[in-house]
Structure formats: C-alpha cells, structure tokens
Write an enzyme that holds these catalytic residues in place. Structure first.
Site, PDB file in Angstrom:
ATOM      1  N   ASP A   1     -40.008   8.049 -32.757  1.00 60.21           N
ATOM      2  CA  ASP A   1     -40.651   8.586 -31.553  1.00 60.21           C
ATOM      3  C   ASP A   1     -41.841   9.474 -31.870  1.00 60.21           C
ATOM      4  O   ASP A   1     -42.544   9.909 -30.969  1.00 60.21           O
ATOM      5  CB  ASP A   1     -39.633   9.406 -30.753  1.00 60.21           C
TER       6      ASP A   1
ATOM      7  N   ASP B   1     -35.543  -7.923 -41.620  1.00 59.20           N
ATOM      8  CA  ASP B   1     -34.154  -7.930 -42.088  1.00 59.20           C
ATOM      9  C   ASP B   1     -33.547  -6.532 -42.016  1.00 59.20           C
ATOM     10  O   ASP B   1     -32.325  -6.384 -41.983  1.00 59.20           O
ATOM     11  CB  ASP B   1     -34.077  -8.417 -43.538  1.00 59.20           C
TER      12      ASP B   1
END
Length: 338
Positions: A287, A57
C-alpha cells in the site's frame, strides 16, 4: 539465460556476501517503474486479474494497510489468500512492523481467519536479528544490542541468541535525573558490551533512551533500524511510524541508520535466500509506494501491485513525473476475487 545464471550465483553465495552487495546492486538497478500509459487498473476486470495472477509463482504481501488496518480485517482477505493458495502460489508476508515477532503475526493471522504459517512471515525485526547475528557476527564480550523498540524486536533477537538491553525494560521509562546527565557524560551509565544501537517503532520513547542511544553511537556503536517508515497505518488512519521514533537519534548524532526493512535490498536478498524463488516470477503487493512498491521495483521483481487501502493514493503514481509506479493497482486486495 543471464537472469538464471545471476539468480543461481546469488543463491549460492553465503548470506553475508549477498547482504553486503545489496545496496550497490539496488542503486545500479534504479527505479524501472511502469509508465502511466501501461499501468493496469484491475478492479472489476476479471480477465485482467486472471492474466495478472497467472504471471507469477510467488506473491510477497505487506500486511498493515493491505490485509488489515490495525485490528480491522479488510474485505475478502481470507478468501483472496485461499484463492491464491488454490492456484498453487507461494505466499510470503513481508512486514516492516517491528513491534510484532513472527510468532505474534501467526497469532494475528489466526485471529483474523487468514491461513498462514509462522515460516511464511518475514518481518523487519527478524531481518535485523539475522543481520546482527549472521552478518555482523559480533564477538563477546562486546556483542550486546541497545534496543529502542518493542517486544517483537526482543523476541527475534532472542531467537538468534543475541544479547540486548533497553527495549521494554521499564527502568528506561522514566524522567532523566541530574545524576543521569553526569553518568551518561562520564560513561558510568553506559554498558561497555553494547556494540549496536537498534531502533524500531517504540511506543514508550523517553529522553533517557535517546540520550543513551546517542551516547552509544558517539562511542562507535553501529546504528541500525528495523525500518524507517514515517507513518503506521491503523484503524483507517495514520500514526507515527518507526522512522518518526528514530528521527531524534538521526538528528542528534548526524548519522543515518542502516535500515533492514523495506525497501532495503538487504531484506530482499535475505528473503530470496530463504525461500529460493525466481524474482521475475514474483510480485510485491503493498500500500506504500516508497517502501513496498519501491522494494519490488529495486529488487527486480516481475511485478508490483498497489492497493489503495493504506498509505499511498492513486494520484501519487498517476501524476505526471511520478518516480515510483506499480505495474498494476486495485482499490482493495479483495478485488482480486473478481
């Protein structure tokens, strides 16, 4: 059942209680990363992408190296963000870059063509300002912060009515004089109202700033850092990060700062307290393994997604014995478009 009770209890606690318990809870959780055998590579797998997105969600996004690299927007980012919004997902942008305030990030989102509100941004400068104002709750007159950092830190301190000195003040951007050594040593150059030394990424570090910061810490000031990222991804390469510009104070004082950015669970608790979400229905996208992905794993989030457009390479989490492993990975965030 237990998870629901724990979440409700955590959200009901005052922010100070949540913050002070975060470190020990992070240690108890440990790194429960995915194993190499079940990590999902989603690029080009439309069914896998749809299934992955449907689990959550809420998506927490790192920015540098995920949405953009410096001033370069990565491919199909606005479309990907729009797609997730159309699916009804709640988005939070969680950045360790302390040089920009939430207002600064809103301007950058607009410039990049990414739809986002200032309220959706949660940066390390804001995290540090909240900690100082609401958790430390310093009493006057000894309630000032000596800053080694940029305007993003200053703006967020101002938003919480925290007094500060140092920072971008150009009077600190000069060579040290013989008188400076004497006056720092005898305390005449020090502000007696300073109770905290806060470091972030500083584009104008000087020996004078470090000498003053060291002196304040030796006199008992609390040592805080917005974040301790060793590098900053920009322009498709890597540059020294906040951890690198904080390192001289760590070495000179022999102390480690309390870091208030990722992977600190103090930051996760504050985000959960503000946005009120079920961690098991949330995914951290980043990342960098040792900040973004570790942040999501230690925070007990339902999933983590690593993108390969920034710091970490897939070999780091696919190799035997990798300590931090995401749930899934893609070559670039835009691959979620299918």
């Amino acid at each position: 059942m237990f998870r629901s009770i724990r979440l409700a209890r955590t959200c009901a606690l005052p922010i100070s209680s949540r913050w002070t318990s975060s470190h020990s809870r992070g240690i108890r959780r440990g790194l429960t990363a995915a194993t190499m055998s079940n990590i999902k590579y989603l690029t080009g797998d439309k069914d896998g992408i749809d299934q992955f997105i449907s689990q959550f969600d809420v998506f927490l996004f790192d920015c540098d190296g995920v949405l953009w690299s410096g001033e370069h927007l990565l491919p199909r980012i606005p479309e990907t963000i729009a797609m997730l919004r159309e699916k009804g997902k709640k988005l939070v942008f969680v950045t360790n870059n302390s040089t920009k305030s939430r207002a600064d990030y809103k301007k950058k989102f607009d410039k990049m063509g990414i739809t986002a509100s200032e309220e959706e941004v949660f940066g390390s400068s804001y995290s540090a300002a909240i900690y100082i104002s609401r958790i430390l709750n310093l009493k006057a007159p000894k309630n000032k912060v000596f800053v080694l950092g940029e305007t993003g830190v200053e703006q967020e301190l101002e938003s919480e009515n925290v007094r500060y000195c140092g920072g971008t003040d150009k009077s600190y951007q000069r060579d040290v004089t013989p008188d400076d050594y004497v006056n720092i040593a005898n305390g005449k150059a020090l502000d007696d109202e300073v109770a905290v030394v806060l470091t972030g990424l500083d584009f104008h570090p000087t020996y004078l700033k470090y000498a003053l910061g060291m002196a304040y810490i030796r006199r008992g000031a609390k040592f805080l850092a917005t974040n301790i990222d060793s590098t900053l991804p920009s322009a498709g390469s890597l540059f020294p990060g906040a951890g690198s510009t904080t390192a001289p104070l760590i070495t000179s004082t022999g102390q480690q700062p309390l870091a208030l950015g990722k992977p600190s669970q103090a930051m996760m608790d504050a985000i959960e307290g503000k946005f009120q979400f079920d961690r098991k229905k949330a995914c951290m996208v980043g990342d960098r393994l040792n900040t973004d992905i570790q942040f999501g794993i230690e925070g007990g989030l339902g999933g983590t997604l690593c993108v390969l457009t920034g710091v970490s390479k897939k070999e780091e989490f696919l190799e035997e014995g990798a300590q931090v492993v995401p749930s899934a990975y893609v070559d670039q965030l835009g691959d979620l478009m299918g």
